[in-house]
Design an enzyme around this catalytic site. Structure first.
Site, PDB file in Angstrom:
ATOM      1  N   CYS A 165      13.473  52.115  28.731  1.00 20.60           N
ATOM      2  CA  CYS A 165      14.642  52.495  28.179  1.00 20.60           C
ATOM      3  C   CYS A 165      15.200  53.831  28.600  1.00 20.60           C
ATOM      4  O   CYS A 165      14.518  54.595  29.027  1.00 20.60           O
ATOM      5  CB  CYS A 165      14.613  52.418  26.719  1.00 20.60           C
ATOM      6  SG  CYS A 165      13.868  50.968  26.004  1.00 20.60           S
ATOM      7  N   CYS A 190      -0.313  61.343  31.623  1.00 18.92           N
ATOM      8  CA  CYS A 190      -1.037  60.186  31.282  1.00 18.92           C
ATOM      9  C   CYS A 190      -1.056  59.438  32.647  1.00 18.92           C
ATOM     10  O   CYS A 190      -0.142  59.452  33.318  1.00 18.92           O
ATOM     11  CB  CYS A 190      -0.296  59.382  30.336  1.00 18.92           C
ATOM     12  SG  CYS A 190      -0.970  57.760  30.071  1.00 18.92           S
ATOM     13  N   ASP A 223       5.282  52.549  50.318  1.00 21.48           N
ATOM     14  CA  ASP A 223       5.989  52.165  48.970  1.00 21.48           C
ATOM     15  C   ASP A 223       5.445  53.000  47.957  1.00 21.48           C
ATOM     16  O   ASP A 223       4.368  53.522  48.239  1.00 21.48           O
ATOM     17  CB  ASP A 223       5.700  50.761  48.701  1.00 21.48           C
ATOM     18  CG  ASP A 223       6.790  50.137  47.617  1.00 21.48           C
ATOM     19  OD1 ASP A 223       7.483  50.758  47.296  1.00 21.48           O
ATOM     20  OD2 ASP A 223       6.463  48.887  47.524  1.00 21.48           O
TER      21      ASP A 223
END
Ligand code: AMP
Length: 485
Positions: free
Chosen positions: A23, A457, A369
């Protein structure tokens, strides 16, 4: 600080309704009339569209009333005929969202707007709570009713329960109970409030437009409305903006922070700065480090557009091998990552990317990538490039193998669908059909974000999550909700 290893993961699987959501959030408090909050939120959300394409919403207030509009689709579709109705307020918040397909419905669009004893409240949340299912069950046992499957509604419910002594105390109490990631923007009828979880897992930044304060998931949203970046909201901080100005409260402090490193690898926009580090620069450094770790004799360096472009430029500069486009991207195709079936996913890659035959024919190619998740994209691309006449395809990935799902707000498939969780690098190389395959190491990746004001993290790369999930769930089960304050 490995709190949950990948083998422990198998014993703890999230319920379907708590799968992570990607989001973007935005909020603005306008002291003058320079920009209408609804218009500013619309432009800001447009700049954050990469963080979520499934639904969008804006809520505004003029101090008396709260108006909102939200729906499924891109900002341009959701607000095509509806922005006019939202004009005229002095505070606005907005949200863009992508969730897993099972959870895709209009009722889950945000901001979440509700009434509580203090008046009206609107919330927009980026992140994922790992204890929201348990909290929801506990609250339901005590009579609460939920209208959505959103974590955000659990947070709203907890805030409303504690609101007798004011919104600030209520938010602080909520923060003591919820565990997980949250970059939260809250609007009351007279205040804009921004909250970042104590580990700072998801980004949240503060900006200023003349005398008006703005908050957003990423600084690129400030550029879009000509606001200036002021600083990042600190982990555990609550920022309250009202007509008297801005106040900051350090509601919780954690010795360890854990910003999601995948924001730099893939998720954030390259023109954003997060916690003191330029996303573009970090990606370029990833390419530089790949070139140092894996020197390869080749004719061309190229990228899988667009998130790997800075890494390819870093590799080319460090290696001296020229950069050229090997793949053209159809810019009208959205994300191909989560599709209902594997066949559609594969077709999606072909629709989105096509080999530049004249550039690659007869060439030894280094293709960069940012990540391999299921392996669909890399396999299809290598096949395409070989069909286009590439002599060699060396695949380099500017992050380590994704071996575990994310529970903190990045949408990754489950363990069994992650190619990196059950195959060695050599096996993956064979599956995708590349001549060689190399990944950046976790150590090298962390060096590319050195100097940030936080720790990171890397749970998706090693299964070590910053929160002990089982312990957090147990504590939540034993919690006396009546005594939280
Ligand atoms: P896959 O085909 O499943 O291996 O997906 C890898 C491709 O998806 C890479 O080109 C990434 O740029 C992109 N990607 C990585 N993580 C995500 C994500 N969370 N959502 C959407 N796309 C992603």
């Amino acid at each position: 600080m490995c709190k949950l290893t990948s083998c422990q993961y198998d014993r703890w699987k999230p319920k379907d309704d708590v799968m992570p959501e990607e989001c973007g959030v935005f909020g603005i408090f306008m002291d003058d009339q320079r920009y209408d909050p609804a218009e500013a939120a619309y432009v800001g959300l447009y700049a954050l569209q990469h963080r979520g394409q499934e639904s969008a919403g804006i809520a505004v207030t003029d101090g008396k009333d709260v108006k909102f509009h939200k729906g499924m689709g891109l900002c341009s579709e959701v607000f095509k005929d509806n922005l006019g109705k939202l004009l005229g307020g002095h505070i606005g918040i907005g949200h863009v969202r992508y969730s897993t397909t099972g959870d895709s419905r209009a009722g889950n669009a945000q901001p979440l707007v509700m009434s509580y004893r203090g008046g009206r409240l609107a919330l927009a949340h980026n992140g994922n709570l790992i204890n929201s299912s348990v909290l929801r069950e506990r609250l339901e046992e005590e009579g609460s009713i939920f209208q959505t499957t959103l974590d955000t509604e659990v947070m709203a419910n907890l805030i409303a329960r504690q609101s007798k002594e004011g919104i600030l105390k209520a938010i602080t109490a909520m923060m003591r109970v919820v565990k997980g990631s949250y970059a939260l923007v809250i609007m009351t009828q007279d205040e804009l409030i921004a909250v970042r979880d104590p580990l700072g897992i998801r980004p949240l930044a503060l900006g200023k437009l003349d005398n008006n304060y703005v908050v957003a998931s990423e600084s690129c949203a400030f550029d879009a409305i000509d606001a200036e970046f002021v600083r990042d909201i600190r982990p555990g901080e609550i920022v309250v903006v009202n007509k008297n100005g801005l106040k900051s409260y350090q509601a919780q402090s954690s010795m360890e922070t854990a910003l999601c490193v995948f924001e730099y690898v893939y998720f954030a926009r390259p023109d954003s700065d997060i916690d003191g580090i330029s996303v573009y620069r970090s990606r370029e450094n990833m390419g530089t480090r790949l070139a140092q770790a894996f020197p390869i004799e080749a004719d061309l360096v190229s990228d899988v557009p667009d998130s790997a472009t800075p890494a390819a430029s870093g590799y080319a500069a460090e290696s001296g091998i020229p950069y050229a486009k090997a793949l053209a991207k159809n810019r009208y195709v959205g994300r191909t990552f989560i599709q209902p079936s594997q066949a559609l996913r594969e077709r999606g890659v072909k629709l989105k990317l096509n080999a530049m035959k004249r550039n690659v024919h007869g060439k030894r190619l280094i293709l960069i990538d940012d990540s391999i998740v299921r392996g669909t994209t890399s396999r299809k691309i290598v096949e395409m490039l070989r069909l286009a006449g590439a002599r060699e395809v060396h695949m380099l990935i500017s992050s380590p193998p994704v071996v575990c799902p994310c529970f903190f707000g990045i949408d990754t498939p489950s363990h069994d669908q992650l190619i990196g969780s059950k195959n060695s690098v050599e096996e993956i190389r064979r599956i995708i059909g590349a001549d060689t395959l190399h990944y950046l190491s976790i150590d090298d990746l962390l060096k590319t974000v050195e100097g940030a004001g936080c720790n990171f993290c890397v749970g998706c790369f090693n299964g070590c999550y910053p929160i002990d999930i089982r312990k957090a769930l147990k504590e939540t089960e034993q919690l006396d909700l009546k005594t939280i304050e």
